[in-house]
Design an enzyme around this catalytic site. Structure first.
Site, mmCIF file in Angstrom:
data_model
loop_
_atom_site.group_PDB
_atom_site.id
_atom_site.type_symbol
_atom_site.label_atom_id
_atom_site.label_comp_id
_atom_site.label_asym_id
_atom_site.label_seq_id
_atom_site.Cartn_x
_atom_site.Cartn_y
_atom_site.Cartn_z
ATOM 1 N N ARG A 82 -8.345 25.359 49.227
ATOM 2 C CA ARG A 82 -8.975 25.472 50.542
ATOM 3 C C ARG A 82 -10.495 25.394 50.380
ATOM 4 N NH1 ARG A 82 -8.966 30.015 51.901
ATOM 5 N NH2 ARG A 82 -7.600 31.079 50.448
ATOM 6 N N TYR A 210 -5.098 18.764 50.847
ATOM 7 C CA TYR A 210 -4.619 20.021 50.267
ATOM 8 C C TYR A 210 -3.944 20.896 51.339
ATOM 9 C CZ TYR A 210 -4.268 24.650 48.467
ATOM 10 O OH TYR A 210 -3.752 25.871 48.132
ATOM 11 N N LYS A 219 -2.553 28.213 57.748
ATOM 12 C CA LYS A 219 -3.776 29.005 57.871
ATOM 13 C C LYS A 219 -4.475 28.736 59.209
ATOM 14 C CE LYS A 219 -3.130 30.619 53.805
ATOM 15 N NZ LYS A 219 -2.603 31.983 53.682
ATOM 16 N N HIS A 239 -2.457 38.121 57.490
ATOM 17 C CA HIS A 239 -2.191 37.499 56.193
ATOM 18 C C HIS A 239 -1.329 38.478 55.387
ATOM 19 C CE1 HIS A 239 -4.121 35.400 52.436
ATOM 20 N NE2 HIS A 239 -2.985 34.829 52.785
ATOM 21 N N SER A 261 -5.381 35.809 48.849
ATOM 22 C CA SER A 261 -4.668 34.667 48.276
ATOM 23 C C SER A 261 -4.513 34.821 46.766
ATOM 24 C CB SER A 261 -5.457 33.385 48.557
ATOM 25 O OG SER A 261 -5.740 33.297 49.932
ATOM 26 N N CYS A 263 -2.752 36.823 44.946
ATOM 27 C CA CYS A 263 -2.709 38.183 44.399
ATOM 28 C C CYS A 263 -1.282 38.711 44.366
ATOM 29 C CB CYS A 263 -3.584 39.117 45.224
ATOM 30 S SG CYS A 263 -5.340 38.847 44.952
ATOM 31 N N ASP A 288 3.743 35.323 53.396
ATOM 32 C CA ASP A 288 2.306 35.032 53.543
ATOM 33 C C ASP A 288 1.728 35.447 54.896
ATOM 34 O OD1 ASP A 288 -0.102 33.908 52.413
ATOM 35 O OD2 ASP A 288 0.155 32.163 53.707
ATOM 36 N N ARG A 380 0.835 24.258 43.284
ATOM 37 C CA ARG A 380 1.655 24.913 44.306
ATOM 38 C C ARG A 380 3.081 24.384 44.345
ATOM 39 N NH1 ARG A 380 -0.797 28.965 47.810
ATOM 40 N NH2 ARG A 380 -2.937 29.038 47.096
HETATM 41 C C1 OXD Z 1 -3.593 31.034 50.552
HETATM 42 C C2 OXD Z 1 -2.250 30.447 50.685
HETATM 43 O O1 OXD Z 1 -4.516 30.361 50.044
HETATM 44 O O2 OXD Z 1 -1.342 31.176 51.142
HETATM 45 O O3 OXD Z 1 -3.776 32.195 50.950
HETATM 46 O O4 OXD Z 1 -2.064 29.259 50.385
HETATM 47 MN MN MN Z 2 -2.049 33.056 51.876
#
Ligand code: OXD
Ligand code: MN
Length: 597
Positions: A82, A210, A219, A239, A261, A263, A288, A380
């Site tokens: 991002r 991306y 998002k 989130h 993100s 984590c 998420d 990913r």
């Molecule tokens: C992030 C995702 O970047 O969930 O938080 O992709």
């Molecule tokens: Mn996320």
């Protein structure tokens, strides 16, 4: 030209929705695609698009024996995460976007991006992708339509959302849908913009491929526009993962948890309890994003607006997340991982031996021992949630699940103890507001520096952060049965830089304490930061290979660390200016008084 395209769009369209048709025609007149294809979400469409993506090199088929239905995509190396510095909230007034967002005046943004979008789809196909965020027919569910020139985006949206005819049927003739426009353009970072127009329920994304920048339901709609709508309509777009934990007695408690993100939200949401926890079960509702609104019985209900997982691959293995390994064993799109000679995928932290030779994420030969990573740290997987062996049946329930606890967690090598419970909702909002975390590879920029990340929403809040925190405080008036709020930190390190707490499945021990607190079953001990587990009737550490000193270190509260923490929090609150909520300033004063007392 424009009118021909308008006619073409409406002729082929499987809808008579006048607002939608007019908007598609207008966007087509600007972007000038050769063809407009309305996506229906069918199997046949998936096959057709996949074959085409393989033909044009967008997707590489993986070995069908090893990874049935799976493909590898390599993005442009300049486009792997991002881009927060190129993400804008375009509200009429700068103050409405607040100090934590980049801002552009809406007309200026439309003009600037129109120049980029003008004719950008010449020679390309414009896909019209109708999608639902949330279970079909649900009162919390929102409809979006994404126009994109990327078949990769369509195939990802098909996994991540309820996409196609069903979403269009749910929309009917309504004009209440998010208008998303995306073009990969020429994937030039100097011509890359992710712009949100909350007042118009519109998103324009140019110049990236991306996921977080281009799967507009995620998002952009579910968090940035969603949080704006949530404030207008009295709900929360967060989130957060959502999980259900069921005890051997069959009692299920639903918990929502915010972590920044990369984590470990996906790992936590799919966790397998350790062997000491026979009879306990964790089930995933979402990994998420949570949309939460007060229900008729006075509790807070959460839905997961997504239908798939867009998870970080490196570090995923049968120890850290066996359920994710099963989830990505079939029908998964991998982005920027390495390719093995036998057509499987590989990444740092995968089980087993490191292969002697690979093709790395950029398509270059790679040899064992290389100092370069074979998979990009932010590589990913995109996988349907139906692949998840522990998917909760409630993941498709339009009512959602009643939330009993909310957890805020950051990645902190020091300062923040393993777990604590807030004294009350306002104090809990203070804990969420003062979250800090060390940065990860999910966004471009330096990794490992602490930044304030309130509620893990810093990059995702679609309006002024001060108003957002006030909205959280205000919500308590409309939730008679408030969830209890907790703070956790799995990432504390010892003096040698080693993680103290083992994490992963062992986090069940912290979860059990949280469930027991929610159900009013265990006493607790008060500290200056909040309530923590008592040493006698606290965390269940049976069978855990961790010394008493290590547990003490993981749970310790060091006053000197808290004094510098408070300074860093102050800088954040100062940024909010007069919009820093009074109730949070009082919480801050109380904490300072407790520390000084
Ligand atoms: C992030 C995702 O970047 O969930 O938080 O992709
Ligand atoms: Mn996320």
């Amino acid at each position: 030209m424009a009118s021909t395209q308008a006619a073409a769009a409406s002729e082929q369209a499987p809808t008579k929705n006048p607002t939608l048709l007019a908007w598609v025609a207008k966007m087509a007149a600007m972007t000038q695609p050769d063809r407009i294809v309305w996506c229906d979400g069918s199997e046949a469409e998936k096959q057709r698009l996949t074959e085409q993506a393989v033909k044009d090199g967008t997707l590489i088929p993986l070995n069908p024996q090893k990874r049935p239905g799976c493909y590898l995509h390599r993005s442009n190396p300049n486009d792997v995460a991002r881009v927060e510095h190129l993400t804008f909230i375009c509200t009429p007034n700068k103050t409405d976007a607040g100090p934590t967002n980049n801002w552009m005046e809406p007309e200026a943004a439309y003009t600037k991006l129109s120049q980029l979008f003008e004719g950008c789809m010449k020679g390309r196909t414009m896909y019209v992708v109708p999608y639902a965020m949330g279970p079909l027919g649900g009162a919390s569910t929102k409809i979006g339509v994404e126009l994109t020139d990327s078949d990769y985006v369509v195939l990802n949206m098909r996994i991540m959302t309820r996409m196609g005819k069903a979403a269009l049927d749910m929309l009917g003739d309504s004009d209440d849908f998010n208008r998303g426009l995306h073009s990969t353009g020429d994937v030039n970072p100097d011509r890359r913009y992710i712009c949100h127009f909350p007042q118009d329920n519109t998103i324009w994304s140019f110049g990236s491929g991306y996921g977080g920048n281009v799967l507009l339901g995620k998002k952009c709609l579910a968090l940035r526009i969603g949080s704006y709508l949530g404030r207008e309509e009295g709900w929360l777009a967060e989130h957060m993962l959502i999980l259900g934990v069921t005890s051997p007695k069959g009692e299920t408690t639903y918990i929502a948890a915010a972590f920044p993100s990369a984590c470990g939200k996906t790992n936590f949401a799919m966790m397998i309890p350790p062997k000491e926890y026979q009879g306990w079960k964790i089930e995933t509702v979402g990994d998420d994003i949570a949309w939460m609104r007060p229900g008729p019985d006075g509790r807070l209900y959460a839905i997961n607006p997504e239908a798939g997982y867009f998870g970080v691959v490196p570090g995923t293995n049968y120890k850290t997340n066996p359920n994710a390994m099963e989830t990505i064993s079939k029908d998964t799109l991998f982005t920027n991982v390495a390719l093995t000679p036998d057509g499987d995928v590989w990444w740092e932290g995968k089980d087993g031996e490191v292969p002697e030779e690979l093709i790395d994420w950029q398509g270059k030969p790679w040899k064992k021992g290389s100092t370069e990573k074979a998979a990009h740290p932010n590589s990913r997987f995109t996988a349907p949630m139906s692949n998840n062996p522990v998917l909760s049946a409630k993941a498709n329930d339009p009512q959602g699940v009643p939330i009993s606890a909310i957890i805020f967690g950051g990645r902190r090598s020091n300062t923040v103890p393993l777990v604590l419970q807030a004294f009350n909702w306002t104090h809990g909002v203070f804990l969420g507001a003062t979250m800090g975390s060390e940065t990860t590879a999910a966004a471009t920029g330096k990794v490992g520096v602490v930044r304030r990340d309130p509620m893990a929403m810093l990059p995702f809040c679609g309006y002024h952060m001060g108003d957002y925190l006030q909205h959280w405080l205000d919500m308590q008036k409309s939730i008679p049965q408030l969830p209890k709020i907790f703070q956790v930190n799995w990432f504390r390190q010892d003096k040698n830089g080693k993680f103290i707490w083992p994490g992963y499945g062992e986090n069940m021990r912290v979860l059990e304490w949280i469930v027991n607190r929610v159900q009013g079953r265990v006493p607790t001990q008060e500290t200056l930061l909040g309530w923590v587990p008592r040493q006698d009737q606290g965390l269940n550490l049976k069978g855990l290979d961790l010394s008493e000193e290590a547990v003490l270190e993981a749970t310790s509260i060091k006053e000197d660390e808290w004094k510098s923490e408070l300074k860093s929090q102050e800088v954040f609150f100062e940024q909010l200016g007069t919009k820093a909520p009074e109730a949070l300033m009082l919480q801050r004063k109380l904490l300072i008084a407790r520390l000084d007392g």
